[in-house]
Enzyme design. Structure first.
Site, PDB file in Angstrom:
ATOM      1  N   LYS A 201     -20.324 -37.366 -24.670  1.00 11.68           N
ATOM      2  CA  LYS A 201     -20.298 -35.797 -24.495  1.00 11.68           C
ATOM      3  C   LYS A 201     -21.325 -35.512 -23.314  1.00 11.68           C
ATOM      4  CE  LYS A 201     -24.030 -34.620 -27.951  1.00 11.68           C
ATOM      5  NZ  LYS A 201     -24.420 -33.955 -28.975  1.00 11.68           N
ATOM      6  N   GLY A 236     -20.889 -26.431 -33.025  1.00 12.17           N
ATOM      7  CA  GLY A 236     -20.148 -26.655 -31.768  1.00 12.17           C
ATOM      8  C   GLY A 236     -19.851 -28.002 -31.248  1.00 12.17           C
TER       9      GLY A 236
END
Length: 324
Positions: A201, A236
């Site tokens: 990520k 998230g």
């Protein structure tokens, strides 16, 4: 002969702040002691008052307070309680912090930023703490911020044994949600005998809690994936990682985290996620709006109680985790 000899024995006293009394009561039950009666309230202007109803002179005092929301209030209450114990002539003061506030601010990412995790450690030391007991710090380096002993407990045995007992280990893949959690995920792999995968990520440094998931490294197709993290705040990161796993053919996703901070939009994200189960520990109280069927909360009270007993009896806290 000069001097005076005493025949008194060591005395353990357990205290709790108001942030998460349920955990403190569980720890007290495990230890077979009662929580020391404490008078605590807020004045009209927000100032906090604390007074203990029993003498703490000469006692080994253990003060439990988890840094939940409103986090600054409970940190301040803990500091006041430490100061009260110091001025009450406690023999020793051990601060039990199941969730250590500001742990994510453990270094400077850019110029003109604070290292708030170090500040919290300094405040506790200045208030009078002799030792800290905490669970799954965001980074291990925080142990070095406190000028004294720090006992770092792990939730991995509790979480991993729960998952391992309900999932076919031959179909299990342990997944790290980012590169920073790989070391912890690797310990999960050793304990469960499962392969490892990583979700790569990139976080937007200018927008808080904004994450873009790029790719999954490792084989997750038709596997039951266990995402492991130290904390879930807004949800998230972990929900995006779960979506990436499903997009790569995962049969199911289970999320585990020691600390369920669960602030802001976390409630909606967890409810709407395709994740089959979220597993947390009770280091923090779970918000009432998140009492969902797919949320499981495991107790860390037995682990904390065993650690406090080892500290009190001058034993080895490390021995609790030697099997890892």
């Amino acid at each position: 002969m000069t001097g005076i000899k005493t025949t008194g024995e060591k005395k353990l006293m357990l205290f709790s702040g108001r942030a998460h009394p349920e955990l403190a009561e569980e720890v007290a039950h495990q230890l077979g002691v009662g929580l020391v009666p404490t008078k605590a309230f807020d004045f009209a202007n927000g100032e906090i008052y604390v007074r203990y109803q029993e003498s703490a002179r000469g006692a080994d005092c253990f003060l439990i307070q988890s840094h939940t929301a409103p986090i600054n209030k409970w940190i301040m209450e803990q500091l006041i309680m430490i100061d009260a114990l110091k001025r009450a002539s406690a023999r020793s003061i051990t601060v039990v912090v199941p969730f250590y506030g500001y742990a994510r601010q453990d270094k400077k990412h850019r110029g003109r930023e604070p290292i708030s995790a170090r500040l919290i450690a300094d405040l506790m030391k200045t208030a009078g703490a002799d030792r800290i007991v905490t669970i799954d710090l965001h980074t291990d380096q925080i142990m070095g911020f406190f000028d004294g002993p720090v006992d770092h407990l792990f939730a991995l045995p509790v979480l991993a044994d729960y998952v391992g007992a309900k999932v076919d280990r031959n179909k299990l893949t342990v997944v790290s949600p980012d590169a920073g959690r790989v070391r912890v995920a690797d310990r999960w792999c050793d304990r469960l005998g499962a392969p490892l995968a990583i979700v790569h990520k990139r976080r937007d440094k200018d927008v808080a809690n904004q994450v873009t998931v790029h790719e999954v490294v490792g084989d997750v197709k038709d596997r039951v994936c266990v995402l492991v993290d130290d904390m879930i705040d807004t949800g998230g990161t972990i929900c995006a990682a779960a979506d990436a796993l499903f997009a790569n053919g995962a049969a199911d996703v289970i999320v585990t985290a020691t600390h369920g901070v669960l602030s802001g939009p976390a409630a909606d994200r967890l409810k709407n996620s395709k994740v089959s189960e979220f597993v947390f520990t009770n280091t923090l109280p779970t918000p009432s709006e998140l009492e969902l069927d797919k949320i499981t909360v495991l107790s860390m009270a037995p682990t904390v109680a065993r650690a406090l007993r080892e500290v009190f009896e001058d034993g080895s806290v490390t021995s609790l985790f030697d099997e890892q």
